[in-house]
Each structure stands twice: as structure tokens, then as C-alpha cells.
Design a protein around this motif. Structure first.
Motif, short mmCIF file in Angstrom:
data_model
loop_
_atom_site.label_atom_id
_atom_site.label_comp_id
_atom_site.label_asym_id
_atom_site.label_seq_id
_atom_site.Cartn_x
_atom_site.Cartn_y
_atom_site.Cartn_z
N LEU A 79 5.46 -9.95 -0.52
CA LEU A 79 4.35 -8.86 -1.26
C LEU A 79 3.33 -9.18 -0.18
CD1 LEU A 79 4.27 -7.49 -3.72
CD2 LEU A 79 2.81 -9.06 -5.27
N GLY A 80 2.51 -10.05 0.57
CA GLY A 80 1.88 -9.04 0.46
C GLY A 80 1.43 -8.39 2.22
N LEU A 81 2.87 -9.24 2.65
CA LEU A 81 2.81 -7.78 3.83
C LEU A 81 3.88 -6.19 3.83
CD1 LEU A 81 4.15 -8.29 7.45
CD2 LEU A 81 6.50 -8.73 6.25
N PHE A 82 4.27 -6.56 2.33
CA PHE A 82 4.82 -4.81 2.08
C PHE A 82 3.36 -4.31 1.79
CE2 PHE A 82 5.20 -3.18 -1.68
CZ PHE A 82 6.32 -1.44 -1.86
N LEU A 83 2.73 -4.84 1.02
CA LEU A 83 1.38 -4.00 0.46
C LEU A 83 0.40 -4.05 2.05
CD1 LEU A 83 -0.90 -5.93 -2.06
CD2 LEU A 83 0.06 -3.76 -1.97
N ASP A 84 0.66 -4.44 3.20
CA ASP A 84 -0.43 -4.14 3.79
C ASP A 84 0.94 -2.93 4.91
OD1 ASP A 84 -1.88 -4.37 6.59
OD2 ASP A 84 -0.98 -5.54 7.64
N THR A 85 1.82 -3.16 5.39
CA THR A 85 3.06 -2.37 5.93
C THR A 85 2.70 -0.93 5.69
OG1 THR A 85 4.12 -4.30 6.16
CG2 THR A 85 5.30 -2.40 7.01
N VAL A 86 3.22 -0.49 3.76
CA VAL A 86 3.25 0.41 2.80
C VAL A 86 2.12 1.05 2.73
CG1 VAL A 86 3.34 1.59 1.12
CG2 VAL A 86 5.81 -0.30 1.53
N ALA A 87 0.71 0.48 2.53
CA ALA A 87 0.32 0.77 1.73
C ALA A 87 -1.67 1.37 2.84
CB ALA A 87 -0.68 -0.09 0.78
N TYR A 88 -1.57 -0.34 3.61
CA TYR A 88 -3.01 -0.43 4.18
C TYR A 88 -2.67 0.26 5.23
CZ TYR A 88 -4.18 -2.90 0.68
OH TYR A 88 -4.73 -3.36 -1.29
N LYS A 89 -1.54 -0.53 6.03
CA LYS A 89 -1.59 -0.08 7.95
C LYS A 89 -1.54 1.50 8.45
CE LYS A 89 1.70 -1.94 11.44
NZ LYS A 89 2.91 -2.05 11.79
N PRO A 90 -0.97 2.25 7.68
CA PRO A 90 -1.62 3.67 8.20
C PRO A 90 -2.73 4.00 7.91
CG PRO A 90 0.08 3.72 5.90
CD PRO A 90 -0.36 2.21 6.21
N LEU A 91 -3.63 3.67 7.24
CA LEU A 91 -4.94 3.72 7.31
C LEU A 91 -6.02 3.31 7.96
CD1 LEU A 91 -5.07 4.09 2.57
CD2 LEU A 91 -4.66 6.31 4.79
N ARG A 92 -5.38 2.29 8.96
CA ARG A 92 -6.44 1.75 9.76
C ARG A 92 -7.42 3.13 10.47
NH1 ARG A 92 -3.02 -2.91 10.37
NH2 ARG A 92 -3.42 -3.59 8.32
N ASN A 93 -6.59 3.33 10.74
CA ASN A 93 -8.10 4.60 11.11
C ASN A 93 -9.01 5.14 10.52
OD1 ASN A 93 -7.80 3.33 14.08
ND2 ASN A 93 -5.56 5.02 14.19
N SER A 94 -8.29 5.25 9.11
CA SER A 94 -9.60 6.41 8.41
C SER A 94 -10.88 5.89 7.86
CB SER A 94 -8.36 6.68 7.38
OG SER A 94 -7.86 6.26 6.70
N THR A 95 -11.55 6.27 6.57
CA THR A 95 -12.20 5.65 6.11
C THR A 95 -11.95 4.33 5.11
OG1 THR A 95 -12.35 6.59 4.36
CG2 THR A 95 -13.88 8.19 6.00
N ARG A 96 -13.01 3.24 4.85
CA ARG A 96 -12.37 2.24 4.35
C ARG A 96 -12.61 2.59 2.64
NH1 ARG A 96 -17.58 -1.21 5.43
NH2 ARG A 96 -16.74 -2.31 3.55
N LEU A 97 -13.45 3.96 2.82
CA LEU A 97 -12.98 4.15 1.84
C LEU A 97 -12.26 4.89 0.79
CD1 LEU A 97 -15.89 6.26 0.38
CD2 LEU A 97 -15.50 4.09 -0.88
N ALA A 98 -10.92 5.29 1.41
CA ALA A 98 -9.80 5.79 1.94
C ALA A 98 -8.78 4.66 1.70
CB ALA A 98 -9.59 6.34 3.02
N MET A 106 -2.66 0.59 -4.85
CA MET A 106 -1.76 -0.47 -5.20
C MET A 106 -1.84 -1.34 -6.45
SD MET A 106 0.35 0.01 -3.36
CE MET A 106 1.38 -1.20 -3.37
N SER A 107 -3.47 -1.41 -6.53
CA SER A 107 -3.09 -2.04 -8.10
C SER A 107 -2.88 -1.54 -9.66
CB SER A 107 -4.45 -2.92 -8.31
OG SER A 107 -4.88 -3.10 -9.28
N LEU A 108 -3.27 0.09 -9.50
CA LEU A 108 -2.59 -0.04 -10.77
C LEU A 108 -1.32 0.03 -10.70
CD1 LEU A 108 -4.85 3.47 -11.55
CD2 LEU A 108 -4.18 0.52 -12.54
N ILE A 109 -0.30 0.25 -9.31
CA ILE A 109 1.35 0.08 -9.21
C ILE A 109 2.28 -1.24 -9.58
CG2 ILE A 109 3.09 0.68 -7.95
CD1 ILE A 109 1.14 2.95 -5.78
N LEU A 110 1.39 -1.85 -9.05
CA LEU A 110 1.80 -3.53 -9.08
C LEU A 110 1.73 -3.72 -10.89
CD1 LEU A 110 0.93 -5.35 -6.17
CD2 LEU A 110 2.49 -4.70 -6.37
#
Lengths: 404, 468, 401
Positions: A79-98, A106-110
Motif C-alpha cells: 500500500l505504501g508503494l502504491f501511495l508513493d507511485t500513484v500519488a506522490y511520485k508525480p509530484l516530486r517537482n511541484s510544491t510541497r503544499l500540492a 489520499m487519506s480521504l480516499i482510503l
């Protein structure tokens, strides 16, 4: 003033257990934060899913705890891998707030997914009293008579059986065959019944040892009350401590002694340099998520064993927030800091619950029936705020390593 | 078009226009609202959350501090207003001078009271059918008979009656000596200002210990304080109403521009309240726009860009931050006060940390740090949440989605509402992480007029320890 | 880039225009309490309760009973030949969500009455919205004292916590023989209000309060410390003023973790749910719970019929809250039958049901109202958990007056 040491030890024991569970959640926050500076709001939900999965495996699938723990850890790591791959990895270069908002999303979705699957899961009992196996082959009797004719075959899958062990040769097994009807009791030859007791149920009453204390004289004690205060060290709590500390120790070794641990530390210090040195940063981050989530899964299992209920889709929010506070309090990015902070908050919460009213009435004569116990979490946050205000980088954090 | 989309005033204009078109029409026309009664409630919520968004934007968007405890301000504003209204209320049991003609007696009441003792006359006031006699009908009957006997030309008599405990009596109709001090429009606005000031003071108070903190340390401390405030509100009933909350009713809700609050939606009071909120929104917009363009606003921007550099270039960082907390708290208090009137029951639930997080989501969703983003984020996310509520109602779906059969049971499960909401957040951040209306890189270009003002104001190029 | 700029406008438009169309607004004339025109050929009644959240198990009972009632009444041909449609809304057991739900229900003119909410905090939060819109809020579960007293539009068909608190204190003293009690409460409207009521009565009858301890619903992270604190107070009886979810965890911690067997656990009616036994398992044995109604084998014909129908439909036993919801709906049907679906007329009709003879006889007994809208005809009783089932306790009741 006389002190009831038995009570003190009980409170201490509760504080350690509570702190242990917070610590296991807090390491996930602190590791992820240390590397990608993200408050992973969905981490509390990983803990919740860990508890759910463990209950499901343990109670519904009747698996042994030695299988349940690694399996639940594996599922949560995925699940952690999934969270990182799907949600956070695409945002590596955007703002931390995003990334933060994504974490909230993701918390709401889970929560939503879990709620859709198991709306009332918190009603599920964790302590199977006992499981009688192999009944299909066993003939059952209506009365405990030796050598009597079999009268009925009973299917044990309708409801959890209740055992009667009073007869030397027979075991009385009661089931509620149909909801709302009286339970049916049948007597089975003891030799023909294999009873597997659920581990939590066995743990519930097990005690490592008793310690007796002379209770200080209490004028308002009811008459006939024994003047000893017995402190029982429950096996369950000891199991929680041992597991938690073993996991923390293992994690420490992983981070300090292994190659991937070195890579994690390198990424936490400087991702660019680390990548130039040949570290696959994305892989390290994914690994960090997996390890953190596996730890949260262990916390979930320990909670479900310890409390034996209260498992529902929103259970992750509050421990998550407290654990994050613990991570910050200890100095975010430090494993030892997370442990220290979590223990501090566990102690704050338990001792407030145990001693706040007592202290209020001892110090303020006119306090009346004012009840301070609902403030235990507020006290946790107060401790956290005071520490942060006076040591802005946490207890073990250093100002030089600007983690904020 | 691009220019227009980047213009905050254009967005404000668009929203005000939308709110006016969709919102309630003057009740004199008797047309209701295009959005319907429920829609008006949704629009009110959106407007109030826009005010919250603008307030929080001062700290997050302008100053660059992640505040996760804004719900405290929202709740405290609501509590100050609600408590102010309730505490100054006239004690129940005040004698009411009612003109006899207004007292109505239904046939069943006559029968019901025929055998009862003639006690004190107890009445209940309902704007749509006048005074209802609850008990003591015999006394009224006797008085009415006496009045009839006196003939039509006799002076109309009044009868002293007791308001029925807990029932609604309009404030203006009470005995002359005790009117509600905050029961009028002016009184309410004063109370709203008090709420704003209290919250501003709380913002400064909360800000003092957190001045040294940056980034996520600031975030977690604000979250912690918000939790403490939440638990305190819940447990200190003598101060905040506690778990019971504070309830506003027709007696305590102020009359806005003379309108009676005791009417169902669609009445004059709702029309007036709607426009009070709309004006407050415009005020909040102008307030934060002026701040953004002021010297103070630019020192906030400097702090956001680099706190150390800002300090080095002579900005009093502490003062600027405290002023940001003050301004942000003020708007939170005002918005909360308005929210109290909309909700009518103020409980600790308004102080829950999740409420703060929702407002942060508005800001990031709309576009971090811009006023237009705050407006758009609040409108879209709050609108979405309410729209999903409608979609979870099979009747509504059946009645409003044209291609469904009359016996359709199609709807979104209740459990899935927050899931979809979360999905929206994740998807938007995935494909547009800067938000829908992000600020232009390096900020919005100043207008010619602003440039002229700035040149004048900043003649000395270097200033050591200067004022901000 | 630029095509993205239209997306917000589009979604905004969608979400705003998605709101009810002018046909729903009922002309807006702004007259309170005259709504309730049934749309088309069906009467619409709203049912609001916690379908999700911490008290979801009770919400499930409520919605099941409501759906069963809807099915039955429509099978019988509805009311006055018209079908009945239920609008079942979820307030999650949260007060602010309840306000939103209330707003939605109250502005829907086709709804003639609301059966709900369940949690006292929700009923109270939603109350002023209903009151101002002039629609009756008829709760089958909220027992907080002030709920009906403070609004002419609010009714209930069970006792209130004034009665329950007095009853619990007296029962603890007289039937359980307690000399000292500890009070545990959930610090919401329901728990706090009930705790205060119990504490007041304890002072009245000279029952010693060994200690009080509150916790937040859904945030009882570790019940063991709470149990430890209670043990140090050495009470004879622990009175739990809260919901089953917290009570179950506490019971478990007391019995299992502390091995504290000789204290009696006495729960308020919020504990009256099968999920209490489900979660607490064996440790629930012997726990006593207050309830406004209980299905016993010697029950009335209505109760037996309802239990059979519920079992046939859901393969499970109905609980108290299912029965109360079913009764509330039955009473509403009686009202619609008598005066039609006008919101104000329904309120007046309900306010007029003031004697036992005029009352509605249903599963849980006779429902009629006093001047406040409270239900005086249903005294509390006590059940005990025996072999995983609720059974009537001995004695089932003590005199309150």
C-alpha cells in the motif's frame, strides 16, 4: 503523601504500551519527512488498514499470528508503494503544499474505500474465544454421558462456540445456530475435540507475574477491602513492548548498517548529491514508504491485539496526528527522536488520564467535581508545543540541519 | 482573456454577479431564488467559506506560513457572536403586551381549555399566523367578550400575557423596556466586529510563541493549538456552551434591516442576510486586496520568499508576521460570526482540525496565494461537496437527471462522498499542482498607478531598521 | 494552457446549476410551516440518522426498520391510497453534518416530516433549522433533556435523560446495591447531559460518586488507562453514559486487561446495541443496560409481528432503535391519515396527542406527548447480557417517583 505504587506501575505500563504504538507510527512519518519533506497525512490510514487487515486475517481467515504479522506488513508495504507511485511520485517537482493536499486527498480516499467495504467493521470481535475444529467428523451428544449414542451433528460455522469444561470427559460446546434463538449445547468427547484458542484470547488473561504492594491507608476505602494493591504485569503489554522495541531496533540496524539504509540517509541529507553518487533516489523513496507503512501495519496489529475492538475507518486520524506530533517533538527525521517523542506523548496521555483529577483535587480545594480527563490529548499537544517553542527543531534535532 | 482570468477584480465581479443572479430575489417580487432554497443555503456556505479562504490566504498565501489551525478562528468567531446574542437576551417570562385582536383561538383550543383552570395566558407567536394561545384561553375569551360588549368604538384593550417558555417571541414585540442590544442590524454588525477583534487578538496571542517557527514546525504547532482549542471548547461549557453548543433561535437571531428571522427560507430575513454576507465578502476581498498591495503586503511577500533576506533588508519580520495573524484572525472571526447565523447551532464541531484542512485545500485547489484562487477554490470544492450530497439522494437524482426512469434508485452511496472529494483533490494536484489559478511567476505585475505610488514611497533605496 | 481556464467555470456552473431548480423552491413566499405539499402521488417522509461513523450500527438499525416500514405500508396500499417514499439521509453522527442535512431536508417542500436524528448532539444541531422552516423533527433516539422542551417542532417517542438519569442512579442503589459509583461519560450532549442527571440524583439519594471520567467519542485510543483510573476509585458499579462503541472497549479492558471481575457495569441506553456484545464478546456477560423497550417473549402482538417481519427481511433480530423508528413512522402515518401532509397541520396534530387513549399504539407501547413534546408513557427498564444476548434483568425496573 502516600503513593499507591501499584496504581503508578499500572499507569506506567499503559504509558509504555501507548508510547510503543505511537512510536511505530511515528517512524513512518519521520522517515518519509526526512527524505521528501512531506507530511504524509495518509499514514494514519495505513495504520488503520494494518489493523483492519490483521483482524481480517486473524479472525476471519483464522491464520496464526506468526503468519498474520508478516502478511499484514507485506500488504501495508504494498500500500505504501502504491501511495508513493500513484500519488506522490508525480509530484516530486511541484510544491510541497500540492503534495500535502494530495496526501489529504489520499487519506480521504482510503477512508472512503474502507468505509465502502466494511462500514461497521469496528463491531468485529477480535478475541475468538475458542475454535473447535474437525467437527464434521465428530458425533455430538445432547448430554454428557459416556458411551451414549450420538444424537446430532452440529456445524460450527454459525457462530462462535462457548466451551464448558466442567465435565472431565466431555466438552460442552454451545452455539447459537440462528440469530435470536437459544443456543444449542452439545457435549463432545474431549479426546475428539481439538480446541484452538485464539492468541489474543489466550493473552487476555495471561500474566507475566504479580507484584504485591502494601496499599497506603485510605480512609475512604470500603471495609473488608484487602490492604494490598496487586500489580499484574500483563503478557499482552509485554508483547507490545517487545515487538515495538524489536521493530525499532531492526529499523535502526536497517538504516545504519545496510546499504539501502546508507542510501536512505544520503537521500535525507542531499538528494541531488545522492543521485550523482549513483543512488536511485526514487527507489529509495519508494523503499522508505514501504518500510514506514510496514511499521504502521505492526502498530495496527498491536493495537488490535491490545484493545480488541474500536477498529473502524476513522481510527487512524487521531493516532496519526499524535504520532506526527511525536515525530516533530523528537526532531523530525530522527528515528531515536521519534521513539523518544512517542514515549513522551504516551506518558503524557496516560499519566494525565491517571493523575490529572487527583492532582486537581489535591492542589485546588474548591475544584468540586470538575473532570479533567477529557484533556489528555490536549495535554499531549501542549507538551509538544512547549518543546517546539523552546527547542524549535525538536528534542534531538539540530538547527544546522534545516528540516523545515 | 488571459489578462481577465488573472484579474482578481474580474473574478470578484463574476462571483458577485453569479451570487446575485442565483441568490434570492427581493421577496417583494415573490419569485424565490433561481438556485432554490437549498441552493441559497449552499451559496451562503460558499460565500462564508470564501471569507475564511481570504482570511487564511493572508497567512498561507501572502506570508507563506502553513497554518493548520484556522478552524479555531472560525469557531471562536461563531461562539463570540452566538454567546453575545444569547447572553444579552431578555430573560424568558417577560410580560408581553399583546393587542387583543391578534390573539387567535382555534376551536380545538377552546374545547381543550373549556375544562382547564383559567391560569395565566400563555401565547406563542408565529409570524405567519400571529399569536397562538397555548393555555389560559378562558381569560382571553372573557377579555374578548368584554371588548365586544364595550362596542366597536371602544379603545382596543391589551392583555398581559406570558410567552410560553422556550417558544419564539419576536424581540421587537417584547415589552418596551427590554430590547435586545444586538438585535438590530447595527448591533449585529457591532457584534461581528467584536468577534473579529477577539479573533484578531487570539491570532496575535497564538502568534507570539510561534514567531520563531517556520515551515512544518509552524504547521504542527498551529494544529496542536487548534486541537487544544477544540477540546477546550467542547469541555468548558460555562464558557462556550460546551458539548451542548449555543443555540440561536428566532428570539436571539438579530433582525436584519427590520426583517423578522422567524420565517422560513425565502423570506425577507434570508434575503437581507444573504446580502449582508455578500457585502461582507466584498469587504473581505477589498480588505485583503488592499493589504496585498500595501507596503505590509510586500513585506509579507518578502518574508514568504526568504525570511532571512527579508530581515536583512530591514523588514521587521516579527511585526509583519503578527500583523498577518491579526488580519487573518479578524477575517476568520467575521466569517465565523456570519456562519453562526447560518448554522444557528454553534458547537465545538466547527473547531475541528478537519475544517482548517478543508480551507487549506480551497487555497491550494484554487491557486496558492492568490485571492482569485481562494474564491474559486471555495466555490468549487464547497459546491462539489454539496452537489455530491444531492447526488446521494435517489429522489433528487431521479427528479433532476432527465434520462433516468421514474423508478430509478440510482445514487452515490453516502460512504463514497468523501472518497470522490478526495479523488478530486488528488487528480487536480496530479495534473495541475499549481492550482487552477496560480499566481503569475514573480507575482502579478503592478499597475501603472501602483508603480507610481511605489516609486514615491520608496525613494530612499536603502533603509536600515525602517518601518514596514 | 488556455483551455484549462474554462474547466473551473464549467465545473462551477455544473455544481451551482446542479442545485434544485426553481420548481423546487415553492414560490419562495416565505411563510413558515406551510410546506409539505406531497410531490406527485407519494408522501415523502425524511429519515435522518448516523448511517456511517461511530454510531453506524444504530444508523443501520434505523434505516433497516425504515425500509421495512416503507415496504410494508406500500404493500398495504400506502396512506389514503398514496404511496409513501422515504428519504433516508446520513448525518454521520456529527452535529455540523446534521445541520447540512437539515438544511437540505427542510428546503425540500415535498418532505412533510422528519423522523430523526439519532444522536442528541445532531438532533439539537439540526433543530433550529427545522424549527425555522416549520417542519416537525420526530426523534426515535435522542434523549437529552432539553431537546423537546426548547422547540415546539420537536417530539420524541421515548423517555428523556432526566428520567433515565434518575432511574439509573436509583437502580444502581436499590437493585444493584451500590454504595459508590463511578461515572464514565462521552463528552457530547448525550453523555454529558446524562452524566449530570445521574450525578444530581446520586446526590439526592445519597449515593457516593467515587469519581468521574470523560472521553471523546471515537478517540478513546487506549481504554485501558481509563479502566485503571476507574479501578483506583474502587466503585461498586460503573455507570457508562455513552455509546456502545466506547462502552464495549472499556468493558473489555476492565474484565480482560485488569481482570477486574467484581464490579458491575451499568450502561445507558446508548449501549443498547448488539454490537456492544459483538465487540466486547464474553466480557459483556453480566453487563446491564438501560433501554426504553425490549423484545421479550411475553411482548405485545405488535412487537411479535414486527420481530417476525424484521427477521424474515433481514435474517437478524431487530433492536430497540429499529422498533422506535418503526413506531415513529407508524405514528406519522396515523397523523397523515388524520390531517394530511401539511407540515403545520402535522405538528398541531402531534401536539394534540396528549392522552394515552389518543396515542399511537405500536411495537414499543403507546406514544403520546406532554406539553413539551416529550413522551411520558414509556418508562426505562434494564436488560442484562446473558450468553451473548440481552435478557430482562431482575428486577427489570425500580420505581422512579
Amino acid at each position: 503523601m502516600d503513593i499507591d505504587w501499584g496504581y503508578f506501575l499500572k499507569t506506567l505500563c499503559n504509558a509504555l504500551s501507548e508510547g510503543s504504538i505511537y512510536a511505530l507510527i511515528a517512524v513512518g512519518y519521520t522517515m518519509v519527512y526526512g527524505i521528501i519533506k512531506l507530511i504524509n497525512f495518509a499514514h494514519g490510514e495505513v495504520y488503520m488498514i494494518g489493523a483492519m487487515v490483521s483482524v481480517w486475517l486473524f479472525v476471519d481467515q483464522q491464520l496464526h499470528l506468526a503468519i498474520v504479522i508478516p502478511l499484514a506488513m507485506l500488504i501495508c508495504a504494498a500500500l505504501g508503494l502504491f501511495l508513493d507511485t500513484v500519488a506522490y511520485k508525480p509530484l516530486r517537482n511541484s510544491t510541497r503544499l500540492a503534495a500535502l493536499i494530495t496526501a489529504i486527498g489520499m487519506s480521504l480516499i482510503l477512508q472512503g474505500v474502507v468505509q465502502l467495504i466494511t462500514p461497521n467493521y469496528h463491531a468485529l470481535p477480535v478475541d475468538t474465544t475458542a475454535t473447535v475444529v474437525g467437527l464434521d467428523k465428530v458425533e455430538a451428544l445432547a448430554e454428557p454421558r459416556e458411551g451414549a449414542e450420538p444424537v446430532a451433528k452440529v456445524r460450527p460455522d454459525q457462530s462462535r462456540p462457548i466451551l464448558d469444561n466442567t465435565h472431565p470427559a466431555f466438552v460442552g460446546v454451545s452455539w447459537r445456530i440462528k440469530a435470536g434463538e437459544d443456543p444449542v449445547t452439545v457435549w463432545l468427547p474431549r479426546a475428539a475435540v481439538r480446541v484452538e484458542q485464539g492468541l489474543p484470547a489466550a493473552l487476555d488473561t495471561s500474566v507475566v507475574g504479580d507484584v504485591e504492594f502494601a496499599t497506603p491507608s485510605q480512609p475512604d476505602t470500603l471495609e473488608g477491602e484487602p490492604a494490598v494493591s496487586v500489580f499484574r504485569l500483563p503478557l499482552k503489554d509485554v508483547l507490545v513492548w517487545i515487538t515495538a522495541f524489536a521493530m525499532m531496533g531492526g529499523l535502526h540496524l536497517l538504516v545504519q548498517k545496510t546499504k539501502i539504509g546508507k542510501a536512505m540517509r544520503a537521500c535525507a541529507l542531499d538528494q541531488t548529491t545522492a543521485s550523482l553518487m549513483g543512488v536511485n533516489v526514487n527507489r529509495v523513496i519508494a523503499f522508505t514508504f514501504m518500510v514506514g507503512s510496514a511499521m504502521a501495519a505492526v502498530a495496527g496489529i498491536l493495537y488490535s491485539i491490545k484493545v480488541g475492538g474500536g477498529i473502524f475507518f476513522r481510527m487512524g486520524y487521531y493516532p496519526g496526528v499524535i504520532a506526527f506530533a511525536a515525530a516533530v517533538l523528537g526532531g523530525i527525521g530522527h528515528l531515536k527522536g521519534a521513539l523518544l517523542g512517542a514515549m513522551l506523548l504516551g506518558f503524557a496521555s496516560s499519566f494525565w488520564q491517571g493523575y490529572a483529577n487527583w492532582g486537581l483535587h489535591a492542589l485546588v480545594p474548591g475544584a468540586g467535581s470538575k473532570d479533567l480527563s477529557p484533556y489528555s490529548f490536549a495535554f499531549c499537544f501542549l507538551v509538544m508545543i512547549v518543546v517546539i517553542v523552546f527547542r524549535p527543531y525538536g528534542l534531538l534535532g539540530r538547527a544546522g540541519a534545516d528540516r523545515a | 482573456m488571459k489578462q481577465l482570468l488573472r484579474n482578481d477584480w474580474a473574478w470578484l465581479g463574476l462571483f458577485v454577479l453569479l451570487f446575485m443572479v442565483l441568490g434570492p430575489l427581493p421577496p417583494a417580487f415573490g419569485l424565490g431564488a433561481i438556485a432554490g432554497d437549498f441552493g441559497v443555503q449552499v451559496l451562503l456556505t460558499i460565500m462564508i467559506y470564501m471569507i475564511f479562504g481570504l482570511g487564511l490566504n493572508i497567512v498561507i498565501g501572502y506570508t507563506g506560513l502553513l497554518d493548520l489551525g484556522y478552524a479555531s478562528f472560525m469557531a471562536m468567531g461563531a461562539i463570540v457572536v452566538a454567546a453575545g446574542l444569547v447572553l444579552t437576551q431578555q430573560p424568558a417570562g417577560e410580560t408581553l403586551q399583546a393587542p387583543l385582536g391578534d390573539l387567535r383561538l382555534t376551536q380545538e383550543q377552546r374545547e381543550l381549555e373549556a375544562n382547564a383552570n383559567a391560569g395565566p395566558v400563555v401565547v406563542q407567536y408565529r409570524p405567519d399566523w400571529g399569536y397562538d394561545v397555548v393555555s389560559g384561553a378562558e381569560a382571553v375569551l372573557a377579555a374578548l367578550e368584554a371588548q365586544e360588549a364595550a362596542g366597536p368604538d371602544a379603545e382596543p384593550k391589551t392583555l398581559s400575557v406570558q410567552p410560553y417558555a422556550g417558544l419564539v417571541l419576536p424581540v421587537g414585540q417584547k415589552s418596551a423596556k427590554g430590547t435586545h442590544p444586538f438585535g438590530s442590524t447595527g448591533g449585529f454588525l457591532l457584534l461581528l466586529a467584536i468577534a473579529g477583534v477577539v479573533c484578531a487578538a487570539f491570532g496575535v496571542l497564538r502568534g507570539i510563541p510561534t514567531l520563531r517557527l517556520t515551515g512544518d514546525y509552524y504547521a504542527i504547532v498551529t494544529l496542536g493549538i487548534a486541537e487544544i482549542v477544540y477540546i477546550t471548547i467542547q469541555n468548558e461549557g460555562w464558557l462556550t456552551g460546551g458539548a451542548y453548543g449555543i443555540k440561536l433561535d428566532g428570539e436571539t437571531i438579530p433582525h436584519l434591516f427590520g426583517a423578522d428571522p422567524n420565517v422560513a427560507q425565502g423570506g425577507t430575513w434570508w434575503f437581507n442576510f444573504y446580502y449582508v454576507v455578500l457585502v461582507a465578502l466584498v469587504f473581505a476581498f477589498v480588505f485583503s486586496k488592499r493589504l496585498e498591495l500595501s507596503r505590509l503586503g510586500r513585506s509579507w511577500a518578502a518574508i514568504k520568499a526568504d525570511e532571512v533576506a527579508a530581515m536583512a533588508s530591514g523588514i521587521d519580520v516579527k511585526k509583519a508576521k503578527l500583523l498577518a495573524f491579526l488580519a487573518s484572525g479578524f477575517l476568520g472571526g467575521v466569517g465565523g460570526g456570519l456562519y453562526a447565523l447560518k448554522l444557528t447551532t454553534v458547537t465545538h464541531a466547527q473547531a475541528e482540525v478537519f475544517e482548517s484542512i478543508i480551507v487549506v485545500c480551497f487555497l491550494v485547489f484554487g491557486g496558492m496565494g492568490t485571492i482569485r484562487g481562494a474564491l474559486l477554490g471555495a466555490a468549487m470544492l464547497q459546491g462539489l461537496a454539496e452537489f455530491l450530497r444531492l447526488l446521494s439522494d435517489p429522489f433528487w437524482v431521479r427528479d433532476h437527471v432527465f434520462f433516468l426512469a421514474a423508478d430509478s434508485e440510482l445514487s452515490i452511496p453516502n460512504e463514497a462522498r468523501m472518497l470522490i472529494y478526495g479523488l478530486m483533490l488528488v487528480l487536480l494536484m496530479r495534473f495541475r499542482p499549481q492550482g487552477l489559478l496560480p499566481p503569475r511567476a514573480g507575482g502579478d505585475p503592478p499597475s501603472k498607478q501602483q508603480q507610481a505610488t511605489w516609486r514615491l514611497a520608496e525613494t530612499p533605496l536603502f533603509r536600515v531598521g525602517g518601518k514596514t | 494552457m488556455s483551455r484549462w481556464h474554462f474547466a473551473p467555470l464549467f465545473v462551477l456552473g455544473l455544481s451551482l446549476c446542479g442545485c434544485p431548480t426553481p420548481t423546487d423552491s415553492g414560490g419562495g413566499g416565505g411563510t413558515g410551516g406551510t410546506g409539505g405539499t406531497p410531490s406527485g402521488e407519494a408522501y415523502r417522509i425524511a429519515v435522518a440518522g448516523p448511517l456511517t461513523g461511530d454510531s453506524a450500527d444504530m444508523g443501520a438499525s434505523i434505516s433497516k426498520a425504515a425500509k421495512l416500514w416503507e415496504k410494508e405500508i406500500n404493500a398495504k396500499g400506502g396512506i389514503k391510497g398514496k404511496k409513501v417514499e422515504l428519504l433516508i439521509e446520513d448525518d454521520k453522527g456529527l452535529p455540523n453534518e446534521a445541520t447540512n442535512v437539515a438544511t437540505k431536508i427542510a428546503s425540500d417542500d415535498s418532505v412533510c416530516l422528519v423522523v430523526g436524528h439519532f444522536n442528541s448532539s445532531c438532533t439539537k444541531a439540526a433543530r433550529s433549522t427545522y424549527e425555522r422552516s416549520g417542519i416537525v423533527e420526530f426523534t426515535p433516539g435522542s434523549t437529552n433533556v432539553t431537546i423537546c422542551k426548547e422547540s415546539p417542532w420537536t417530539f420524541r417517542n421515548l423517555y428523556h435523560d432526566g428520567t433515565q438519569g434518575i432511574f439509573m442512579a436509583r437502580y444502581a442503589q436499590k437493585a444493584l446495591g451500590a454504595k459508590s459509583v463511578s461515572l464514565v461519560y462521552e463528552n457530547d450532549d448525550y453523555g454529558t447531559g446524562l452524566k449530570e442527571s445521574v450525578a444530581a440524583e446520586c446526590a439526592e439519594i445519597g449515593l457516593k460518586i467515587a469519581g468521574e471520567a470523560g472521553y471523546q467519542r471515537g478517540r478513546l485510543g487506549d481504554p485501558k488507562q481509563l479502566a485503571t483510573t476507574l479501578q483506583s476509585q474502587k466503585p461498586d458499579v460503573i455507570i457508562v453514559c455513552g455509546l456502545y462503541s466506547g462502552a464495549a472497549l472499556l468493558t473489555k479492558a476492565i474484565r480482560n486487561d485488569l481482570g477486574w471481575g467484581d464490579v458491575k457495569i451499568f450502561g445507558s441506553d446508548g449501549v443498547m446495541n448488539a454490537a456492544f456484545v459483538g465487540t466486547a464478546g464474553e466480557t459483556a456477560e453480566g453487563a446491564m443496560v438501560v433501554t426504553p423497550f425490549f423484545f421479550s417473549d411475553s411482548g405485545s402482538a405488535e412487537a411479535k409481528a414486527f420481530r417476525e417481519a424484521y427477521r424474515a427481511e433481514y435474517k437478524a433480530d431487530p433492536d430497540t432503535w429499529a422498533a422506535l423508528t418503526y413506531d415513529a413512522l407508524g405514528m406519522v402515518a396515523m397523523g397523515i391519515d388524520a390531517v394530511g401532509a401539511d407540515r403545520k397541520a402535522l405538528r398541531d396534530w402531534m401536539a394534540g396527542v396528549k392522552t394515552k387513549d389518543a396515542g399511537y399504539t405500536g411495537v414499543t407501547g403507546v406514544t403520546y406527548f406532554d406539553d413539551n413534546g416529550d413522551c411520558p408513557g414509556k418508562p426505562p427498564m434494564v436488560v442484562v447480557v446473558n450468553n451473548g444476548e440481552f435478557e430482562a434483568a431482575d428486577p427489570p425496573s425500580v420505581p422512579v417517583d
